[in-house]
Design a protein around this motif. Structure first.
Motif, PDB file in Angstrom:
ATOM      1  N   THR A 214       4.425  -2.797  -6.795  1.00  0.00           N
ATOM      2  CA  THR A 214       4.821  -1.588  -7.541  1.00  0.00           C
ATOM      3  C   THR A 214       4.766  -0.393  -6.580  1.00  0.00           C
ATOM      4  OG1 THR A 214       2.565  -0.937  -8.151  1.00  0.00           O
ATOM      5  CG2 THR A 214       3.678  -2.496  -9.625  1.00  0.00           C
ATOM      6  N   GLU A 216       3.036   2.193  -6.981  1.00  0.00           N
ATOM      7  CA  GLU A 216       1.612   2.562  -6.881  1.00  0.00           C
ATOM      8  C   GLU A 216       0.926   1.735  -5.793  1.00  0.00           C
ATOM      9  OE1 GLU A 216       3.112   1.933  -9.827  1.00  0.00           O
ATOM     10  OE2 GLU A 216       3.207   4.053 -10.406  1.00  0.00           O
ATOM     11  N   ASP A 217       1.267   0.456  -5.720  1.00  0.00           N
ATOM     12  CA  ASP A 217       0.666  -0.405  -4.700  1.00  0.00           C
ATOM     13  C   ASP A 217       0.994   0.102  -3.289  1.00  0.00           C
ATOM     14  OD1 ASP A 217      -0.281  -2.101  -6.698  1.00  0.00           O
ATOM     15  OD2 ASP A 217       1.425  -3.465  -6.543  1.00  0.00           O
TER      16      ASP A 217
ATOM     17  N   VAL B 133      -5.735  -5.621 -19.151  1.00  0.00           N
ATOM     18  CA  VAL B 133      -4.471  -5.867 -18.431  1.00  0.00           C
ATOM     19  C   VAL B 133      -4.385  -7.344 -18.055  1.00  0.00           C
ATOM     20  CG1 VAL B 133      -4.105  -3.538 -17.488  1.00  0.00           C
ATOM     21  CG2 VAL B 133      -5.534  -5.151 -16.224  1.00  0.00           C
ATOM     22  N   LYS B 136      -2.480 -10.111 -12.208  1.00  0.00           N
ATOM     23  CA  LYS B 136      -1.278 -10.122 -11.378  1.00  0.00           C
ATOM     24  C   LYS B 136      -1.306 -11.280 -10.384  1.00  0.00           C
ATOM     25  CE  LYS B 136      -1.384  -5.641 -10.063  1.00  0.00           C
ATOM     26  NZ  LYS B 136      -0.871  -4.361  -9.512  1.00  0.00           N
ATOM     27  N   ARG B 161      -7.286 -12.018 -19.526  1.00  0.00           N
ATOM     28  CA  ARG B 161      -7.136 -10.569 -19.445  1.00  0.00           C
ATOM     29  C   ARG B 161      -8.328  -9.975 -18.705  1.00  0.00           C
ATOM     30  NH1 ARG B 161      -3.264 -12.332 -21.098  1.00  0.00           N
ATOM     31  NH2 ARG B 161      -1.972 -11.820 -22.907  1.00  0.00           N
ATOM     32  N   GLN B 164     -11.056  -3.505 -19.250  1.00  0.00           N
ATOM     33  CA  GLN B 164     -11.351  -2.165 -18.749  1.00  0.00           C
ATOM     34  C   GLN B 164     -12.126  -1.387 -19.830  1.00  0.00           C
ATOM     35  OE1 GLN B 164      -7.334  -0.661 -18.064  1.00  0.00           O
ATOM     36  NE2 GLN B 164      -7.213  -1.689 -16.072  1.00  0.00           N
ATOM     37  N   GLN B 204      -3.131  -2.766 -24.450  1.00  0.00           N
ATOM     38  CA  GLN B 204      -2.681  -2.687 -23.064  1.00  0.00           C
ATOM     39  C   GLN B 204      -3.273  -1.472 -22.350  1.00  0.00           C
ATOM     40  OE1 GLN B 204      -0.172  -4.877 -21.672  1.00  0.00           O
ATOM     41  NE2 GLN B 204      -0.398  -3.856 -19.691  1.00  0.00           N
ATOM     42  N   SER B 206      -4.095  -0.067 -18.226  1.00  0.00           N
ATOM     43  CA  SER B 206      -3.182   0.269 -17.133  1.00  0.00           C
ATOM     44  C   SER B 206      -3.800  -0.169 -15.818  1.00  0.00           C
ATOM     45  CB  SER B 206      -2.953   1.783 -17.139  1.00  0.00           C
ATOM     46  OG  SER B 206      -2.711   2.255 -15.834  1.00  0.00           O
ATOM     47  N   TYR B 207      -2.964  -0.670 -14.896  1.00  0.00           N
ATOM     48  CA  TYR B 207      -3.479  -1.074 -13.588  1.00  0.00           C
ATOM     49  C   TYR B 207      -4.062   0.112 -12.825  1.00  0.00           C
ATOM     50  CZ  TYR B 207      -1.327  -5.604 -14.367  1.00  0.00           C
ATOM     51  OH  TYR B 207      -0.993  -6.829 -14.882  1.00  0.00           O
ATOM     52  N   GLU B 208      -3.595   1.312 -13.171  1.00  0.00           N
ATOM     53  CA  GLU B 208      -4.105   2.501 -12.470  1.00  0.00           C
ATOM     54  C   GLU B 208      -5.485   2.942 -12.969  1.00  0.00           C
ATOM     55  OE1 GLU B 208      -1.235   5.612 -11.929  1.00  0.00           O
ATOM     56  OE2 GLU B 208       0.437   4.204 -12.127  1.00  0.00           O
ATOM     57  N   ILE B 210      -8.452   2.400 -12.692  1.00  0.00           N
ATOM     58  CA  ILE B 210      -9.438   1.687 -11.868  1.00  0.00           C
ATOM     59  C   ILE B 210     -10.839   2.284 -12.015  1.00  0.00           C
ATOM     60  CG2 ILE B 210      -7.733   0.970 -10.149  1.00  0.00           C
ATOM     61  CD1 ILE B 210      -8.930   3.206  -8.311  1.00  0.00           C
TER      62      ILE B 210
END
Lengths: 231, 231
Positions: A214, A216-217, B133, B136, B161, B164, B204, B206-208, B210
């Motif tokens: 992505t 972001e990555d 999430v 991946k 999953r 978070q 859901q 978000s990958y962001e 963190i």
């Protein structure tokens, strides 16, 4: 005599990325992502034999990048298949003789020479060496996924590992494993080798060894590389 | 009338970080990580009730940061316990009446107002709403961890999953769940609620979103925030 190979899979045309440039060719700190990845393998060893699997339509793009950046290395380029499985299989076909083969994602430029060396060393002993990291967060398993309110259960995360690349194998072993039929559950090379009954040996990868999928990555990779450069 | 609470857990003294500053107080784009997190909850709603759980020795540090940065909000501060479980339990003790409670890690500053809103909305309907999430990368489970060469098996990653925060609950439910005894397997609030027999509803994340636990994470957060600022 055993030869060391890197089979670099750079198969995707990056439709997920929302960019016309395949993600392995996006620029990261002054050069294409894929070039960083390949250079790290040459930093590990100038004598490594690299097989690069690219979608046929990406090969002319790569060749123009090679001349633009003066990237002069003797790399064997192979046409990708319709899936990662087929791409790896195509790459394996050009490797003959006694070999150790590190299969690695072209979009993981943050692999280190140390990690590559460790994977070759361990694969020579155990037959395989698969980079993996423990989970930093809690994990749940979902049941009845198709239902609107899927039930899920907590798991003991210490028993699970996130799998990365390199995934390094003795050549005969992984070539034989890839004689199987492709199916959806074979998401990586370790699962192909496991299906064929071969032992899977995990070793410690790195949280920084991210896969760039992505925008972001790409920013994260940039930040991590900037740090490494300044050390 | 239901009141919305955020229970922010900022309990760690950051011994993992190799820095004398607890990680929730490290500076990120001009202010402490924890301040970003709290501000995002206020961006979701100016009327949110925030309970902030801090180790007692960190409270004076926080108070000096509050005056240094002119961070004027009516936040209830509670002493942390000897573990995350005890810290959450201490925070829940000061919440009374009909409530929805979003439990959130102080070191997850990249949560968004939209995610917070979604968690309150869904928890009101389902009793709980847990940010999660999909994975991946490939996942394996390890057997016989104590052995030198642990066996492992491939898993179907689509069923798993990563969990978070926010983890948002109806107040009565999570307060009752936390009456259980602490044990090692209860790594998050969802596992505490599950132990008590309550339904777990995933949504859901978000990958962001963190969790900042290493210096690399701080650089990644910086990169992700820079992108958001420039949009």
């Amino acid at each position: 005599l055993t030869k060391e190979y890197a089979l670099i899979v750079a198969g995707g045309m990056g439709t997920r990325f929302g960019s016309p440039t395949p993600k392995q060719f996006l620029e990261l700190r002054g050069k294409p992502v894929l070039m960083h990845t390949l250079e790290t393998f040459y930093r590990y060893s100038e004598n490594i034999n690299i097989v690069l699997v690219l979608p046929s339509e990406a090969i002319p793009v790569w060749q123009s990048l090679v001349s633009e950046y003066g990237f002069n290395h003797d790399i064997r380029i192979v046409n990708g298949g319709t899936s990662r499985f087929q791409s790896v299989k195509n790459g394996l076909k050009v490797i003959h003789g006694q070999a150790l083969i590190a299969i690695h994602d072209g979009v993981r430029p943050l692999v280190t020479p140390e990690m590559i060396g460790e994977s070759f060393r361990l694969a020579a002993i155990h037959g395989s060496a698969i980079a993996s990291v423990p989970l930093k967060e809690s994990l749940r398993v979902v049941e009845d996924q198709d239902k609107a309110h899927a039930r899920s259960s907590a798991l003991d995360r210490s028993r699970y590992r996130i799998i990365q690349t390199p995934q390094t194998f003795q050549g005969d072993l992984i070539k034989r494993a890839y004689e199987t039929d492709e199916d959806q559950t074979l998401t990586d090379d370790a699962s192909v080798a496991e299906r064929a009954g071969f032992p899977i040996h995990l070793f410690q990868g790195s949280y920084e060894n991210i896969k760039i999928t992505t925008p972001e990555d790409l920013m994260i990779a940039d930040a991590l590389m900037r740090r490494t450069d300044s050390l």
